[in-house]
Design a protein around this motif. Structure first.
Motif, PDB file in Angstrom:
ATOM      1  N   LEU A   1      -2.107   1.676  -2.939  1.00 21.49           N
ATOM      2  CA  LEU A   1      -2.306   1.148  -4.274  1.00 21.49           C
ATOM      3  C   LEU A   1      -1.873   2.189  -5.303  1.00 21.49           C
ATOM      4  O   LEU A   1      -1.904   3.390  -5.046  1.00 21.49           O
ATOM      5  CB  LEU A   1      -3.779   0.800  -4.472  1.00 21.49           C
ATOM      6  CG  LEU A   1      -4.338  -0.243  -3.504  1.00 21.49           C
ATOM      7  CD1 LEU A   1      -5.850  -0.349  -3.675  1.00 21.49           C
ATOM      8  CD2 LEU A   1      -3.690  -1.595  -3.737  1.00 21.49           C
TER       9      LEU A   1
ATOM     10  N   TRP B   1      -3.284   3.480  -7.943  1.00 21.43           N
ATOM     11  CA  TRP B   1      -4.214   4.550  -8.298  1.00 21.43           C
ATOM     12  C   TRP B   1      -4.547   5.411  -7.094  1.00 21.43           C
ATOM     13  O   TRP B   1      -5.123   6.495  -7.253  1.00 21.43           O
ATOM     14  CB  TRP B   1      -5.481   3.990  -8.947  1.00 21.43           C
ATOM     15  CG  TRP B   1      -6.107   2.843  -8.200  1.00 21.43           C
ATOM     16  CD1 TRP B   1      -5.751   1.524  -8.295  1.00 21.43           C
ATOM     17  CD2 TRP B   1      -7.195   2.893  -7.272  1.00 21.43           C
ATOM     18  NE1 TRP B   1      -6.541   0.756  -7.479  1.00 21.43           N
ATOM     19  CE2 TRP B   1      -7.445   1.564  -6.844  1.00 21.43           C
ATOM     20  CE3 TRP B   1      -7.987   3.924  -6.767  1.00 21.43           C
ATOM     21  CZ2 TRP B   1      -8.459   1.250  -5.935  1.00 21.43           C
ATOM     22  CZ3 TRP B   1      -8.993   3.603  -5.857  1.00 21.43           C
ATOM     23  CH2 TRP B   1      -9.211   2.282  -5.460  1.00 21.43           C
ATOM     24  N   VAL B   2      -4.199   4.962  -5.879  1.00 16.09           N
ATOM     25  CA  VAL B   2      -4.364   5.809  -4.702  1.00 16.09           C
ATOM     26  C   VAL B   2      -3.184   6.776  -4.625  1.00 16.09           C
ATOM     27  O   VAL B   2      -3.356   7.963  -4.319  1.00 16.09           O
ATOM     28  CB  VAL B   2      -4.461   4.938  -3.432  1.00 16.09           C
ATOM     29  CG1 VAL B   2      -4.334   5.796  -2.184  1.00 16.09           C
ATOM     30  CG2 VAL B   2      -5.776   4.160  -3.421  1.00 16.09           C
TER      31      VAL B   2
ATOM     32  N   ARG C   1       0.860  -1.174   0.000  1.00 17.56           N
ATOM     33  CA  ARG C   1       0.000   0.000   0.000  1.00 17.56           C
ATOM     34  C   ARG C   1       0.898   1.226   0.000  1.00 17.56           C
ATOM     35  O   ARG C   1       2.003   1.150   0.528  1.00 17.56           O
ATOM     36  CB  ARG C   1      -0.916   0.042   1.243  1.00 17.56           C
ATOM     37  CG  ARG C   1      -1.879  -1.087   1.395  1.00 17.56           C
ATOM     38  CD  ARG C   1      -2.985  -1.091   0.375  1.00 17.56           C
ATOM     39  NE  ARG C   1      -4.006  -2.107   0.660  1.00 17.56           N
ATOM     40  CZ  ARG C   1      -3.845  -3.422   0.580  1.00 17.56           C
ATOM     41  NH1 ARG C   1      -2.696  -3.940   0.228  1.00 17.56           N
ATOM     42  NH2 ARG C   1      -4.842  -4.242   0.851  1.00 17.56           N
TER      43      ARG C   1
END
Lengths: 220, 220, 220
Positions: free
Chosen positions: C71, C73-74, C69
């Motif tokens: 991600l 796209w985060v 983490r």
């Protein structure tokens, strides 16, 4: 209890209200799966599984994507018992008759759940430090993914993708409003309250007036 | 090796026995996917993928939900090689003929795997501090989700939801018995042994006597 | 930016090149989902969801399996905006006509993305300490799972499993070559470059010459 990060004023029993909405919404989400599973003549394992996934799929995917543990239903195993009792009891009742009143009540509970889970999911993502657009999407996933997983397990294209009724769209609008109010400095109670009311209100209006969203792109 | 949290008495080679069951069960789970993929005339990528998911899907979902790493097949990459060899070799054999004996052996290996993975999944969840009802469900997910994912990838309603044969139900009964014995103070060896025997025994009995579970709710 | 663990020589703007490939590839992956969703007459929510999953599904599954983490796209929400803009704008353009040139460009971008995401996925898994065979599979998942999830959501058997065209196979071959070069002591730049060129090259050759992989096992 869904964490809305809301400090509860002592004169209003807000927590009890939110818990009541949460229970009603979980029942509504679960029942949407139970009805589909019973319709397909599944056995008790299938009915329980689809009911379970419909109730908890959204929050579970959100928590897996955000890497939050314990999961909602692990922290609150009484909700698992609730789904088990629903699986055992309600299919018997479904057979007798389906009241118009029951349908209306289910739609109301589902709309309340849509609002509560959408805003709580957005709030959880925001607290985890997600960018705004990600938080809005996480809120929508929390509210809508249970239904997506239900339809995939029932071997159908997810209804929220192509039944052309506003559902996830209501959540996205409300989540965005919630974020705007938050950014403008509104209290968590106020922005969450307006957010939930917007999502739930839009959903109920769309049902009452049979709103449709067209296929994308719209045909001329 | 599946961790059953069992201390191995020196005079019994329990670990070797469990490993042998685990290998046989992984082969049986994998083959269930391989047969479905070959039947659908998939290419080698499809056959490998569906075989892989059938073999490891359950344990992987359990570990993702419990946030355990490394995953079973990451820690034991020799199982990935096993699935690769199965993909390359067995489809050739499938073409020649399907022995009745092979079918019986596969059913036995699958029943043993159902027992082993159900109890080991329950045990893993319990050690992770899950509530009892969650542990029972995690055990069932470990044993049954590979088949669910296999059927979703093959575009079918999961067989364990609607073929009306006891499968996950055997796991749930055995898992519950395992938890009860554990709570009553039985040794891990004893409760795990009885748990596995119950799941596997129920499954074999249900196959031998063609037991059926009705659609839920039962029709009158 | 995909982390290829590549130290960038000052005289080559490798980073800008990789970012350009990444943007082009994300567009190509997203468009594959958008086209399927529009074909099924989904509403804007469905089109966005399927487009989103096609673009980010592979990297997301890889990161969940590896427990990484945030991600992709985060960490890079601008890619979510990109998918949103694609959803809003491109369906209008699709209606007018479909240029042969556009198709060719999409195939090129998709092949580049296949190469980039396959090798970057393998590299990420390797850095996370995965065994070789797991790293090769993680690279393939990164490149191909978006398409699998797209087809599951559209209620079809995944095309990469049974359209009998080399896609994931190109990724597996290139990933293996990348690992071999890495093991032989080649620099990250060289092994990644050759790996990407192999995957992309094989894919483009397979399209140009209409290569097919047979159903498995091959029929005589």
């Amino acid at each position: 209890m869904v964490n809305l990060n809301v400090s509860v004023p002592s004169f209003v029993n807000l927590e009890a209200l939110l818990t009541a909405i949460e229970v009603a919404a979980t029942i509504a989400f679960a029942m949407s799966g139970l009805i589909e599973a019973v319709r397909r003549r599944m056995d008790i394992i299938g009915v329980f599984s689809v009911t379970f996934v419909s109730a908890f799929g959204g929050g579970t995917l959100r928590d897996v994507l955000l890497d939050r543990r314990p999961l909602f239903w692990v922290e609150n195993p009484e909700y698992v018992w609730l789904v088990l009792v629903l699986t055992l009891v309600t299919p018997m009742l479904l057979r007798t008759r389906q009241h118009r009143l029951t349908n209306k009540l289910m739609e109301l509970a589902d709309a309340l759940g849509l609002g509560l889970f959408a805003i709580s999911g957005t709030s959880v993502a925001l607290i985890s430090g997600m960018p705004e657009i990600v938080a809005v999407i996480m809120g929508a996933i929390t509210a809508a993914f249970g239904g997506v997983a239900r339809d995939v397990l029932c071997n159908e294209i997810p209804k929220v993708f192509h039944d052309h009724r506003p559902y996830t769209l209501c959540a996205l609008i409300g989540n965005t409003l919630f974020l705007c109010l938050h950014a403008l400095g509104a209290t968590p109670e106020l922005s969450a309250g307006i957010g939930i009311a917007t999502v739930t209100g839009l959903r109920l209006l769309s049902l009452a007036y049979h709103w449709r969203i067209p296929a994308w792109p719209p045909q001329k």
